[in-house]
Write an enzyme that holds these catalytic residues in place. Structure first.
Site, short mmCIF file in Angstrom:
data_model
loop_
_atom_site.label_atom_id
_atom_site.label_comp_id
_atom_site.label_asym_id
_atom_site.label_seq_id
_atom_site.Cartn_x
_atom_site.Cartn_y
_atom_site.Cartn_z
N HIS A 40 31.55 35.73 36.54
CA HIS A 40 31.71 37.08 37.06
C HIS A 40 30.77 37.31 38.24
O HIS A 40 29.59 36.95 38.17
CB HIS A 40 31.39 38.12 35.98
N GLU A 109 40.45 38.95 38.03
CA GLU A 109 40.35 40.39 37.78
C GLU A 109 39.82 41.08 39.03
O GLU A 109 38.98 40.54 39.75
CB GLU A 109 39.41 40.67 36.61
#
Length: 336
Positions: A40, A109
């Site tokens: 991330h 995402e």
């Protein structure tokens, strides 16, 4: 049946880089077979969140360990990364730590990609999946070939070579939340990744059958595909602590639709903290009895998953690793 493996999910969104390395070292000492990490750029939470760079973490852990397999769960090789650079990075790590590195990939995402410069409206699944398939083809061509030309819809190479590549390249594990990508994992992946807590029918009736269908298309033995699941488990002999530990990870209880267009950790945190603890805990196996915990994990093994990677939500991860080794691992090993 494929070999049963037990792994540890290093919670990059929860711990700073040094602590995250030490936890993976501890996981090996406590008998885990693998350690995986998410990739991330931004965490699920702004307050108290972390987001160390996954590839630096893998290299640091590789130097401190001798046995465990290390991989991303997962990295998106399609937007903020050029897949050729991802291929180079993982080839280097696989040369440094032979037989211990895999690349886990997913479709991505908005949270991680828009902040790093993606322009326009966040793409729908069809485009993200197409980019993923193309990036996998590109990386494998680089690992196999020399002076590679590649002319895809999204990515291009001209006379590209990676000069340090292990024999056979790097195993690619493909993450799937639905049957379309699961079928692709069966057809093209060395491994398949999914996450727990989404209902029996998803795993038993959709994902695993799709992996088998994909394997059959290419005349592959499905047992040769490592079928990994991240099991969300909050185990503690203290039942109140087992429940409360899940709170930090409330963002995981947001639906895919709720998360789809959120690109700001502050907004993600706000949406997640509005959820009641009972809803948050539904994504987790919350247990204080080891036999009860293992019985719930056994369902996933019975449905055909063999590589169980345990994600514990609490801040005291060393306590979890000690309890896991003492209470859960001996019972889980007997399942294999």
């Amino acid at each position: 049946m494929a070999e049963l493996k037990l792994g540890y999910k290093a919670s990059a969104e929860q711990f700073a880089p040094r602590e995250l390395v030490e936890l993976a070292v501890a996981a090996e000492a406590h008998g885990m077979d693998s350690a995986t990490v998410s990739d991330h750029f931004q965490p699920w939470r702004h307050e108290g969140g972390h987001a160390p760079f996954s590839l630096a973490w893998m290299t640091a852990v590789g130097e401190r360990t001798t046995r465990i397999t290390l991989g991303t769960s997962v990295l998106t090789p399609t937007f903020r990364y050029n897949p050729a650079v991802v291929a180079q990075a993982f080839a280097t790590m696989a040369c440094l730590y032979p037989g211990r590195i895999f690349l886990g990939v997913g479709t991505g995402e908005a949270l991680n990609e828009i902040a790093t410069g993606y322009q326009g409206e966040w793409p729908e699944f069809k485009e993200r999946f197409a980019r993923l398939r193309e990036s996998v083809r590109l990386m494998r061509e680089l690992w196999r070939g020399d002076r590679v030309d590649f002319d895809g819809e999204y990515y291009r190479l001209k006379g590209a070579s990676i000069y340090d590549v292990p024999d056979g390249g790097v195993p690619i594990y493909i993450a799937a939340g639905g049957p379309a990508v699961a079928k692709y994992a069966g057809r093209a992946g060395d491994g398949f990744i999914c996450t727990s807590g989404k209902g029996e029918e998803l795993y038993k009736d959709k994902l695993i059958p799709a992996v088998k269908e994909g394997a059959a298309i290419n005349d592959r033995n499905v047992d040769d595909i490592d079928k990994m699941i991240e099991i969300k488990i909050s185990y503690d002999p203290d039942p109140e602590l087992a429940l409360e530990n899940t709170r930090f990870w409330a963002p995981l209880s947001l639906t895919a639709e709720q998360k789809h267009s959120i690109d700001d950790p502050i907004e993600m945190e706000k949406a997640a903290d509005a959820l009641p603890i009972e809803q948050v805990a539904k994504r987790w196996i919350v247990a204080s009895d080891p036999d009860e915990a293992v019985a719930k994990v056994k369902d996933y093994v019975d449905w055909g998953l063999n590589h169980l990677v345990f994600h514990a939500p609490g801040h005291d991860q060393r306590r979890f690793l000690e309890l896991f080794e003492k209470d859960l691992a001996p019972r889980l090993r007997r399942l294999g």
